[in-house]
Scaffold this active site. Structure first.
Site, PDB file in Angstrom:
ATOM      1  N   TYR A 295       0.791  -1.192  -0.054  1.00 37.01           N
ATOM      2  CA  TYR A 295      -0.001   0.004  -0.070  1.00 37.01           C
ATOM      3  C   TYR A 295       1.064   1.285   0.023  1.00 37.01           C
ATOM      4  O   TYR A 295       0.346   2.060  -0.602  1.00 37.01           O
ATOM      5  CB  TYR A 295      -0.791  -0.074   1.318  1.00 37.01           C
ATOM      6  CG  TYR A 295      -2.160  -0.749   1.150  1.00 37.01           C
ATOM      7  CD1 TYR A 295      -2.146  -2.023   0.888  1.00 37.01           C
ATOM      8  CD2 TYR A 295      -3.499  -0.139   1.332  1.00 37.01           C
ATOM      9  CE1 TYR A 295      -3.299  -2.874   0.538  1.00 37.01           C
ATOM     10  CE2 TYR A 295      -4.502  -0.633   1.272  1.00 37.01           C
ATOM     11  CZ  TYR A 295      -4.489  -1.988   0.961  1.00 37.01           C
ATOM     12  OH  TYR A 295      -5.965  -2.652   0.917  1.00 37.01           O
TER      13      TYR A 295
ATOM     14  N   ASP B 167     -12.042  -8.914   4.486  1.00 40.08           N
ATOM     15  CA  ASP B 167     -13.161  -8.794   3.728  1.00 40.08           C
ATOM     16  C   ASP B 167     -13.997 -10.513   3.506  1.00 40.08           C
ATOM     17  O   ASP B 167     -15.058 -10.396   3.687  1.00 40.08           O
ATOM     18  CB  ASP B 167     -13.010  -8.422   2.348  1.00 40.08           C
ATOM     19  CG  ASP B 167     -13.476  -7.005   2.232  1.00 40.08           C
ATOM     20  OD1 ASP B 167     -13.108  -6.169   3.123  1.00 40.08           O
ATOM     21  OD2 ASP B 167     -13.984  -6.632   1.049  1.00 40.08           O
TER      22      ASP B 167
ATOM     23  N   LYS C   7       3.236 -16.067   3.107  1.00 40.20           N
ATOM     24  CA  LYS C   7       3.355 -16.623   1.967  1.00 40.20           C
ATOM     25  C   LYS C   7       4.941 -16.799   1.919  1.00 40.20           C
ATOM     26  O   LYS C   7       5.479 -16.321   0.655  1.00 40.20           O
ATOM     27  CB  LYS C   7       2.815 -15.872   0.672  1.00 40.20           C
ATOM     28  CG  LYS C   7       2.750 -16.256  -0.432  1.00 40.20           C
ATOM     29  CD  LYS C   7       1.732 -17.385  -0.779  1.00 40.20           C
ATOM     30  CE  LYS C   7       1.596 -17.959  -1.988  1.00 40.20           C
ATOM     31  NZ  LYS C   7       1.058 -19.220  -2.532  1.00 40.20           N
TER      32      LYS C   7
ATOM     33  N   ASP D 280      -6.204  -6.842   4.096  1.00 46.16           N
ATOM     34  CA  ASP D 280      -7.155  -6.312   3.378  1.00 46.16           C
ATOM     35  C   ASP D 280      -8.180  -7.310   2.849  1.00 46.16           C
ATOM     36  O   ASP D 280      -9.344  -7.222   2.850  1.00 46.16           O
ATOM     37  CB  ASP D 280      -6.654  -5.422   2.242  1.00 46.16           C
ATOM     38  CG  ASP D 280      -7.860  -4.684   1.497  1.00 46.16           C
ATOM     39  OD1 ASP D 280      -8.955  -4.374   2.132  1.00 46.16           O
ATOM     40  OD2 ASP D 280      -8.006  -4.661   0.458  1.00 46.16           O
TER      41      ASP D 280
ATOM     42  N   ASP E 123      -3.126 -18.315   1.210  1.00 46.97           N
ATOM     43  CA  ASP E 123      -3.921 -19.046   0.391  1.00 46.97           C
ATOM     44  C   ASP E 123      -5.003 -20.093   1.124  1.00 46.97           C
ATOM     45  O   ASP E 123      -6.124 -20.122   1.060  1.00 46.97           O
ATOM     46  CB  ASP E 123      -3.429 -19.551  -0.930  1.00 46.97           C
ATOM     47  CG  ASP E 123      -2.175 -20.221  -0.728  1.00 46.97           C
ATOM     48  OD1 ASP E 123      -1.561 -20.346   0.491  1.00 46.97           O
ATOM     49  OD2 ASP E 123      -1.539 -20.648  -1.733  1.00 46.97           O
TER      50      ASP E 123
HETATM   51  C1  IPM Z   1     -10.199  -1.503   3.998  1.00 49.44           C
HETATM   52  C2  IPM Z   1     -10.529  -0.743   2.665  1.00 49.44           C
HETATM   53  C3  IPM Z   1      -9.365   0.284   2.386  1.00 49.44           C
HETATM   54  C4  IPM Z   1      -8.393  -0.540   2.291  1.00 49.44           C
HETATM   55  C5  IPM Z   1      -9.446   1.008   1.263  1.00 49.44           C
HETATM   56  C6  IPM Z   1     -10.883   1.618   1.066  1.00 49.44           C
HETATM   57  C7  IPM Z   1      -8.408   1.970   0.781  1.00 49.44           C
HETATM   58  O1  IPM Z   1     -10.865  -1.674   1.640  1.00 49.44           O
HETATM   59  O2  IPM Z   1     -10.262  -0.492   4.934  1.00 49.44           O
HETATM   60  O3  IPM Z   1     -10.141  -2.505   3.987  1.00 49.44           O
HETATM   61  O4  IPM Z   1      -7.905  -1.181   1.229  1.00 49.44           O
HETATM   62  O5  IPM Z   1      -7.414  -0.490   3.256  1.00 49.44           O
HETATM   63 MG    MG Z   2     -10.763  -3.691   2.353  1.00 46.09          MG
END
Ligand code: IPM
Ligand code: MG
Length: 366
Positions: free
Chosen positions: A146, A256, A196, A252, A228
């Site tokens: 990032y 999710d 990884k 990240d 993975d």
């Molecule tokens: C998160 C989001 C952010 C990230 C984006 C919006 C920049 O997806 O906080 O997980 O990738 O960190």
């Molecule tokens: Mg995210």
């Protein structure tokens, strides 16, 4: 009276709607404790870009610097609207990442938690969920791909190319890993270290440092898990995980997926903690498609308040009370349209009704 300054960044899309409900909760907590929350709202995100020309205006930065904690809503626009903003000033690159870097909030706590009674939200079978899912993902938040150097250009063969760098030094790794071990000591004393190392040198160093920090925590069992395979195991057997630690990009993606196994990112609050700063935000986006409809569930925003009470203000009991109040609303059979399918037997309520029910559950506890 203990005074705490909180800067509120309602953000874009559903942000202001769910922020309103979070503020109601803060007012109740303030009303019954020896604490005064001084709430100041500031512009942040796409709305700030359109109003003041920058998604993270200097004035907002100053307020953030002067506050004890920050409560941030989601930011961002849909694809067409984003196109109206220059790439580097879009809220993700122009606001969120600079906020994280500026405050050096390197430790991102993302609870992936679903009590047994709410198993119906999850796409996983009840026998997989068992007694409930209760994981804390700890994501490094200010390093890695990032924030590494980036290069875009045309190479000597005339081809467009891009280069992004993934960089960590041992101190950056040690500090986030130490946070994870401390968390393990408060929980089941098992750490899943996600990596990884069969491909990435960054994971080789990461794992070395994990081994070194582990010396300080002999009671914690460390399990090394390829990222993975971890993605698969989160679906097949999530209950084996308790605390997971990982670098920024892995975190990240897996967090999710954490939202996915719960049934919605709407169930994912988070805390972003540094040595001198902390901010709290839902892990999800601004859901521009349902903005202004009063149907978004404020769970992730109110959950972020619960995390703030615990981690910034040392109000653990009240934090638990807030979690319990939200669970009570769900177990009473209520939910919002974004989380529930029609005809699912759920009593559908609006964003503000959900907030009101959380408040009445919270006030009836005391
Ligand atoms: C998160 C989001 C952010 C990230 C984006 C919006 C920049 O997806 O906080 O997980 O990738 O960190
Ligand atoms: Mg995210």
């Amino acid at each position: 009276m203990n005074k705490q300054k909180i800067t509120m960044l309602p953000g874009d899309g559903i942000g202001p709607e769910i922020m309103r409900e979070a503020v109601k909760v803060l007012k109740v907590i303030e009303g019954r404790n020896d604490v005064q929350f001084e709430l100041t709202e500031a512009a942040f995100g796409a709305n700030a870009y359109f109003d003041c020309g920058h998604p993270f205006p200097d004035e907002t930065k100053k307020l953030c610097d002067a506050s004890d904690a920050i409560l941030k809503g989601p930011v961002g626009l849909n694809y067409e609207e984003s196109e109206k903003i220059p790439v580097d000033l879009r809220p993700e690159r122009g606001a969120i990442l600079p906020l994280r870097k500026h405050l050096n909030t390197y430790a991102n706590f993302r609870p992936v938690s679903l009590p047994k009674g709410l198993a119906h939200f999850s796409p996983l079978k009840p026998e997989i969920i068992g007694e409930g899912i209760d994981i804390v993902m700890i994501r490094e938040l200010v390093g890695g791909l990032y924030f590494g150097e980036k290069e875009v250009g045309v190479n000597d063969k005339g081809l467009r190319y891009v280069k992004e760098t993934l960089e960590y030094d041992e101190v950056q790794i040690a500090q986030i890993v130490d946070v994870a071990f401390k968390q393990c000591m408060k929980r089941k004393k098992v750490l899943h270290n996600i990596h990884k190392n069969n491909v990435l040198k960054s994971s080789v160093l990461w794992n070395e440092v994990v081994g070194e920090v582990a010396q300080d925590y002999p009671e914690v069992e460390v399990k090394y898990q390829l990222v993975d395979a971890a993605a698969t195991l989160l679906c097949l057997n999530p209950c084996q995980f308790d605390v997971m630690v990982m670098e920024n990009m892995f975190g990240d993606i897996l967090s999710d997926q954490g939202g996915g196994i719960l049934g919605s990112l709407g169930l994912m609050p988070s805390a972003c903690i540094g040595d001198n700063n902390a901010y709290y935000e839902p892990s999800h986006g601004s859901a521009p498609d349902i903005r202004g409809q009063n149907i978004a569930n404020p769970y992730s925003m109110i959950g972020s308040v619960a995390m703030m009470l615990e981690l910034s203000f040392d109000m653990l009991e009240e934090s638990k009370n807030v979690w319990n109040a939200m669970q009570a609303v769900f177990t009473d059979g209520y939910s919002t349209a974004d989380l529930s399918k029609p005809n699912s037997g759920v009593k559908m309520i609006s964003t503000d009704e959900f907030g009101d029910r959380v408040i009445s559950a919270l006030t009836s506890q005391s």
